[in-house]
Design a protein around this motif. Sequence first.
Motif, PDB file in Angstrom:
ATOM      1  N   GLY A 150      -2.096  -7.040   1.058  1.00  0.00           N
ATOM      2  CA  GLY A 150      -2.055  -7.690  -0.252  1.00  0.00           C
ATOM      3  C   GLY A 150      -0.660  -7.685  -0.852  1.00  0.00           C
ATOM      4  N   TYR A 176      -3.487 -12.474  -5.327  1.00  0.00           N
ATOM      5  CA  TYR A 176      -2.823 -11.262  -4.832  1.00  0.00           C
ATOM      6  C   TYR A 176      -2.159 -10.472  -5.963  1.00  0.00           C
ATOM      7  CZ  TYR A 176      -3.252 -14.417  -0.887  1.00  0.00           C
ATOM      8  OH  TYR A 176      -3.741 -15.303   0.031  1.00  0.00           O
ATOM      9  N   ASN A 346      -1.027  -2.914 -10.114  1.00  0.00           N
ATOM     10  CA  ASN A 346      -1.611  -2.526  -8.826  1.00  0.00           C
ATOM     11  C   ASN A 346      -0.944  -1.251  -8.333  1.00  0.00           C
ATOM     12  OD1 ASN A 346      -3.276  -4.710  -8.805  1.00  0.00           O
ATOM     13  ND2 ASN A 346      -2.265  -5.793  -7.135  1.00  0.00           N
ATOM     14  N   ASN A 458     -11.955 -13.392  -7.708  1.00  0.00           N
ATOM     15  CA  ASN A 458     -11.230 -13.984  -6.579  1.00  0.00           C
ATOM     16  C   ASN A 458     -12.194 -14.871  -5.790  1.00  0.00           C
ATOM     17  OD1 ASN A 458      -9.049 -12.529  -7.371  1.00  0.00           O
ATOM     18  ND2 ASN A 458      -8.887 -11.265  -5.544  1.00  0.00           N
TER      19      ASN A 458
END
Length: 502
Positions: A150, A176, A346, A458
């Motif tokens: 990712g 992403y 993230n 997603n």
Amino acid sequence: MLSISDISVRIAGRLLIDNSSAQIVPGARVGFVGRNGVGKSTLFSAIRGELPTETGTITIPPRWRVGSLAQEAPDGPESLVEVVLKADLERDALLREAETAHDPNRIAEIQTRLVDIDAHSAPARAASILSGLGFSTADQARSCSEFSGGWRMRVALAATLFSAPDLLLLDEPTNYLDLEGTLWLEDHLANYPRTVIVISHDRDLLDTSVDQILHLDRRKLTLYKGTYSSFEEQRATREMLDAKHAKRQADERKRLQAFVDRFKAKASKARQAQSRVKMLERMKPVTALVTQDVREISFPKPEKMLSPPIIAVDNVSVGYDPKNPVLNRVTLRIDTDDRIALLGSNGNGKSTLVKLLAGKLPPFSGQVTRADKLSIGYFAQHQVDELNLDGSPYDHVRKLMPDATETKIRGRTGAIGFSGKAGDTLVKSLSGGEKARLLLGLATFFGPNMIILDEPTNHLDIDSRAALAEAINEFPGAVIMVSHDRYLIEACADQLWVVADH
């Protein structure tokens, strides 16, 4: 100008685009929308010249460079900055030639061209893009192979943006990204100086970053001026007018047909009847642009509502290595009907926290107390790998209902969005959005008290995202979600929890 003229595109015998046209002017920022599976990515393949058109032509100015996100994540020993810098093919070639060139005139030409393309500021530009997409200065010097798939797809996105092509094609680039990366990309695209077409189901991006909407529906392309919100208003007006027109035409056809049926056998009226037959033949039927109803998403209600709190976490340390926990000193409580969105970059520990709450990750220290008979439905994108690709939605439901009758199994399969023949379609033939719907249905199958959703949007199209928001709001239990979709967060969450600094 990108000129799409009367093209028809077919894949595996299925006609996706039928005799359709669109003209994209230089400098336009276009959001490309349409339901999952209608052929948006296929059109990108045709624009790149990877797929022939059955009829018509796609014309791109000869000097235009076309850039799009690579399907494969970059890998190898080079640092992230080096991977991004190599995306500017001209700069890379000139620098390599400069190392071996001996002719003074050629050396002068190379240096002049490097100045013209602002080559010396390239490392700073590359670093700025990588930073915007969430890579620290230390990360940028690390080898590409050290990162997960990712994160490497983010590097691919950074490389595509850095190369600054004349025509930039982006297919779901926010899949992403976390929320911070998505906000940075929105701003970058809003100021992109050349032509960009972006396939996206992110309403905020389509309202912030584009000035035209290209809609693919029923195999036809239609270009609208304005943002996504403006497009929705224009489409609603058009659908209403077309529906009225279709009704008027149906009434007129009925009146003409009645005249023909009544008088075709009468000699005195035969000529008039025949003229009406010709009028009927000339009337092209209007297809009313009635919105294709999206299949609803629903979560079964829990059998019994539990007393709050359903989860209490006290001074917990958790992660994957006891010497280096991801989260420390976590103390929190979750009540029966909480709506909580987890925010944070993230890698900061959002997924670690939801795994702790779901009971999939034990704490290193501290205490987690769960209500008696608490049931949790847990959805995460990586669970797609756990689906049986050679099984159907019906097969997956039957596993959960081994003693049920055929009728009940079919009913539950339909209830999660796979009625009739769709229930027997193999998972490997389902689209990304259909797999996500199947996973949502399986994760919440037994009516949990709490639902955890880790990036649920997603691969869902805009209408399916709205259906998901409705399902969350109607569910009486607790919901915790990790999402970069601001529309979903604003529609559903009443608490925002930031995961940062351990």
